[in-house]
Design a protein around this motif. Structure first.
Motif, PDB file in Angstrom:
ATOM      1  N   THR A   1     121.486  65.464 -51.530  1.00 30.01           N
ATOM      2  CA  THR A   1     121.233  66.086 -50.241  1.00 30.01           C
ATOM      3  C   THR A   1     121.094  65.047 -49.136  1.00 30.01           C
TER       4      THR A   1
ATOM      5  N   LYS B   1     124.866  79.719 -37.467  1.00 29.50           N
ATOM      6  CA  LYS B   1     123.515  80.047 -37.894  1.00 29.50           C
ATOM      7  C   LYS B   1     123.261  81.534 -37.714  1.00 29.50           C
TER       8      LYS B   1
ATOM      9  N   ILE C   1     118.769  79.984 -39.998  1.00 30.62           N
ATOM     10  CA  ILE C   1     119.367  79.671 -41.297  1.00 30.62           C
ATOM     11  C   ILE C   1     120.858  79.387 -41.136  1.00 30.62           C
ATOM     12  N   PRO C   2     121.337  78.208 -41.551  1.00 28.21           N
ATOM     13  CA  PRO C   2     122.773  77.922 -41.473  1.00 28.21           C
ATOM     14  C   PRO C   2     123.577  78.912 -42.302  1.00 28.21           C
TER      15      PRO C   2
ATOM     16  N   TYR D   1     129.623  79.268 -44.745  1.00 27.48           N
ATOM     17  CA  TYR D   1     130.020  78.191 -45.648  1.00 27.48           C
ATOM     18  C   TYR D   1     131.471  78.335 -46.096  1.00 27.48           C
TER      19      TYR D   1
ATOM     20  N   SER E   1     126.026  73.865 -50.751  1.00 27.62           N
ATOM     21  CA  SER E   1     125.330  73.808 -49.468  1.00 27.62           C
ATOM     22  C   SER E   1     124.561  75.101 -49.211  1.00 27.62           C
TER      23      SER E   1
ATOM     24  N   ASN F   1     120.423  75.365 -48.767  1.00 21.45           N
ATOM     25  CA  ASN F   1     119.838  75.909 -47.548  1.00 21.45           C
ATOM     26  C   ASN F   1     119.049  77.180 -47.800  1.00 21.45           C
ATOM     27  N   TYR F   2     119.556  78.019 -48.689  1.00 19.05           N
ATOM     28  CA  TYR F   2     118.851  79.255 -48.992  1.00 19.05           C
ATOM     29  C   TYR F   2     117.524  78.967 -49.697  1.00 19.05           C
TER      30      TYR F   2
ATOM     31  N   THR G   1     116.679  72.229 -41.613  1.00 22.08           N
ATOM     32  CA  THR G   1     117.313  73.514 -41.893  1.00 22.08           C
ATOM     33  C   THR G   1     118.646  73.353 -42.585  1.00 22.08           C
ATOM     34  N   TYR G   2     119.097  72.098 -42.765  1.00 24.90           N
ATOM     35  CA  TYR G   2     120.382  71.901 -43.433  1.00 24.90           C
ATOM     36  C   TYR G   2     120.276  70.786 -44.459  1.00 24.90           C
TER      37      TYR G   2
ATOM     38  N   ARG H   1     122.532  68.831 -47.611  1.00 25.90           N
ATOM     39  CA  ARG H   1     123.821  68.688 -48.306  1.00 25.90           C
ATOM     40  C   ARG H   1     123.931  67.298 -48.879  1.00 25.90           C
TER      41      ARG H   1
END
Length: 277
Positions: A26, A96, A100-101, A104, A113, A117-118, A274-275, A277
């Protein structure tokens, strides 16, 4: 923590076929997290036959105060070698829904990803108040399962549960205290991908508790792995079902446990991301 029911759903749009195992790391784009206090053990609870993602919250409310064995369980497929620790560097999503992003790509990275994020959203303090909880669940879950899940969650986040956590009946913290509930993904592993579906494991650490003078629920850390079954729905990945279990948990370091005021100041001063990866 393990899930019970599986949610059925119709076929989604075509994705990459076959079974694969992919590991990523991440990228944490915002500030560093504050020091973590010593870990205490806790028990995890099943909610209405389907273990929903209360993340550390249920565990926090039911911890037994004993010492953990500190054991770690390997996750992923067959102990495959980890990928390099650097983030992929691929540009993240720009869309968003609320905070929340969303939006995808329908590929391995997109699924991982989304899952990371979830996990962040489902482990946030927004889950402890009805309005924000409903917004989070409807954003990250398949609409086919969101309604039933919300009914179960509203029962799970009862006044008695919130009081046991140390919060007021409406989910707000008592005066003079700061409630902390954050989930931080450490890495992800794609264990399966087929037409319109993906299974992703997210290894996480989390902070949960009440920071404040005289708190009986001090902020502690948790380590757990969430397995999310995702479905491609209306152009995005959404959660069909999830399971959660403890660990892998590292040996605790010799860091000094911070005071309640230090933790409260850190929560206010260090914004969560909030993100991932």
């Amino acid at each position: 923590m393990s899930f019970g029911d599986e949610y059925g759903a119709g076929p989604g749009q075509a994705g990459e076929a076959g079974t694969t195992t992919t590991r990523t790391r991440t990228r944490l784009p915002e500030s560093d997290t504050p020091r973590r206090p010593p870990r205490t053990s806790r028990s995890l609870v099943t909610v209405v036959g389907v273990v929903v993602l209360l993340i550390a919250a249920i565990a926090f409310a039911n911890r037994d105060g004993g010492e953990s064995d500190g054991g770690a369980r390997a996750t992923g497929s067959g102990g495959a070698a980890a990928a390099p620790t650097a983030a992929t560097g691929i540009k993240p999503v720009t869309g968003k829904t609320g905070t929340i992003p969303t939006g995808y790509s329908q590929d391995e990275q997109g699924a991982q990803s989304a899952a990371a994020n979830y996990a962040v959203a489902l482990g946030s303090d927004g889950m402890f108040q009805r309005e924000s909880r409903h917004a989070i669940i409807r954003t990250v879950h398949d609409p086919a399962v969101a309604g039933a899940l919300l009914t179960k969650l509203d029962k799970a986040y009862s006044s008695a549960f919130l009081t046991n956590v140390g919060l007021n009946e409406d989910g707000s913290p008592p005066e003079g205290h700061t409630f902390v509930s954050r989930t931080i993904p450490v890495g992800t592993s794609l264990t399966e991908m087929s037409s319109g579906r993906a299974t992703v494991e997210v290894w996480c650490t989390g902070l949960v508790g009440l920071a404040g003078e005289g708190s009986t629920k001090p902020v502690t850390e948790t380590w757990f792995t969430i397995t999310q079954r995702l479905r491609w729905v209306d152009g995005d990945w959404k959660i069909e079902s999830s399971t959660q279990q403890e660990g892998p948990t590292p040996v605790n370091g010799d860091n000094r446990a911070s005071t309640a005021d230090e933790i409260a100041d850190a929560v206010i001063g260090y914004g969560g991301f909030t993100y991932a990866r």
